[in-house]
Write a protein that holds these residues in place. Sequence first.
Motif, mmCIF file in Angstrom:
data_model
loop_
_atom_site.group_PDB
_atom_site.id
_atom_site.type_symbol
_atom_site.label_atom_id
_atom_site.label_comp_id
_atom_site.label_asym_id
_atom_site.label_seq_id
_atom_site.Cartn_x
_atom_site.Cartn_y
_atom_site.Cartn_z
ATOM 1 N N PRO A 45 0.808 -1.229 0.000
ATOM 2 C CA PRO A 45 0.000 0.000 0.000
ATOM 3 C C PRO A 45 0.835 1.271 0.000
ATOM 4 C CG PRO A 45 -0.889 -1.593 1.556
ATOM 5 C CD PRO A 45 0.426 -2.141 1.077
ATOM 6 N N LEU A 46 2.099 1.168 0.440
ATOM 7 C CA LEU A 46 2.984 2.332 0.443
ATOM 8 C C LEU A 46 3.168 2.872 -0.975
ATOM 9 C CD1 LEU A 46 4.901 4.199 2.020
ATOM 10 C CD2 LEU A 46 6.722 2.524 1.613
ATOM 11 N N ILE A 58 -3.914 9.150 0.431
ATOM 12 C CA ILE A 58 -2.639 9.284 1.134
ATOM 13 C C ILE A 58 -2.763 8.777 2.574
ATOM 14 C CG2 ILE A 58 -0.947 10.927 2.042
ATOM 15 C CD1 ILE A 58 -1.470 12.644 -0.434
ATOM 16 N N THR A 59 -3.843 9.149 3.223
ATOM 17 C CA THR A 59 -4.029 8.771 4.628
ATOM 18 C C THR A 59 -4.544 7.346 4.786
ATOM 19 O OG1 THR A 59 -6.269 9.725 4.601
ATOM 20 C CG2 THR A 59 -4.455 11.152 5.321
ATOM 21 N N ASN A 60 -5.242 6.839 3.759
ATOM 22 C CA ASN A 60 -5.781 5.481 3.826
ATOM 23 C C ASN A 60 -5.569 4.788 2.484
ATOM 24 O OD1 ASN A 60 -7.125 3.162 4.574
ATOM 25 N ND2 ASN A 60 -9.168 4.021 4.265
ATOM 26 N N PRO A 61 -4.329 4.354 2.202
ATOM 27 C CA PRO A 61 -4.006 3.826 0.877
ATOM 28 C C PRO A 61 -4.464 2.390 0.628
ATOM 29 C CG PRO A 61 -2.072 3.740 2.281
ATOM 30 C CD PRO A 61 -3.151 4.414 3.083
ATOM 31 N N SER A 91 -12.252 -0.887 -0.801
ATOM 32 C CA SER A 91 -12.723 0.222 -1.638
ATOM 33 C C SER A 91 -14.230 0.369 -1.541
ATOM 34 C CB SER A 91 -12.301 -0.007 -3.091
ATOM 35 O OG SER A 91 -10.900 -0.012 -3.222
ATOM 36 N N ALA A 92 -14.925 -0.769 -1.490
ATOM 37 C CA ALA A 92 -16.385 -0.733 -1.346
ATOM 38 C C ALA A 92 -16.786 -0.169 0.013
ATOM 39 C CB ALA A 92 -16.965 -2.133 -1.521
ATOM 40 N N GLU A 93 -15.985 -0.453 1.034
ATOM 41 C CA GLU A 93 -16.250 0.118 2.363
ATOM 42 C C GLU A 93 -16.155 1.636 2.311
ATOM 43 O OE1 GLU A 93 -14.475 -0.099 6.933
ATOM 44 O OE2 GLU A 93 -13.229 -0.691 5.212
ATOM 45 N N ARG A 94 -15.142 2.142 1.621
ATOM 46 C CA ARG A 94 -14.964 3.582 1.509
ATOM 47 C C ARG A 94 -16.138 4.206 0.751
ATOM 48 N NH1 ARG A 94 -10.471 3.475 -0.997
ATOM 49 N NH2 ARG A 94 -9.132 3.603 0.835
ATOM 50 N N VAL A 95 -16.552 3.563 -0.333
ATOM 51 C CA VAL A 95 -17.619 4.111 -1.172
ATOM 52 C C VAL A 95 -18.967 4.040 -0.480
ATOM 53 C CG1 VAL A 95 -18.918 3.775 -3.312
ATOM 54 C CG2 VAL A 95 -16.421 3.644 -3.331
#
Length: 241
Positions: free
Chosen positions: A76-77, A148-151, A158-162
């Motif tokens: 993820p970095l 940047i904060t949650n890569p 990604s679905a959780e974020r959306v």
Amino acid sequence: MTIKTLLPTSSFAGLTGNPWSAKADKIQSATGLLLGCFLLAHLHFESSILLGKDAFYQVVQILEGGMFSESGHGFPLVTKIFSVFILLVVILHAAVALRRFPAQLGQWRALRRHMNGINHKDSHAWFWQLVTGFILFFLAPVHIFTMITNPEIGPHLSAERVYLDNAWLLYALLLPAVVIHAMIGLYRVAIKWGFTANRTGLRKVIKFMIIYLITIGVLSLVSYLFIGAELTTPVQPYVPN
């Protein structure tokens, strides 16, 4: 007798132009071209979710250098570092583009009179690029800072974020603005620097690309919403069978 003897010094300086303006034009075009190409790649990589969770998972691992890890899982970095780079490019692009932004009410009125009086397609395209650029000035940094904060990205994360974090509200506004801005920008770069003189044909291509990119972007967003609706908390990263 030369032009210098006919015009005052101040007029001559304005006529010859400011060297920084030419450099700023090149920087704006170069950064705009880079960001436009990045958007094309980004939306297509993102749309791999339409082929299923496994397909998107594999794309993420490749982009994050999974082939260089013993477990095959990406880093993820890589996403964090690349997001920082894109943010710096966006800042540079915005900094040089702002010099052309109408800053006074009178300038907006003059622009409106020009738009109403002259039916020039490139002027209308520039206006919409101006409007979308203003929208992106506020929305784009939010999305990039999130990466940047949650890569961590993947079918479930990604679905959780959306869905669970309601980021779809941001993306629903960001998607059409960034696509329209980028595609008009690529059109103007191609015309400005002489890559093509066929404005009519290129405008047709750009219109098609705007519709196409927004379509795959919306379909990808809907896919994340469906996946997110089926998730249970705490959300676990997706692991292929």
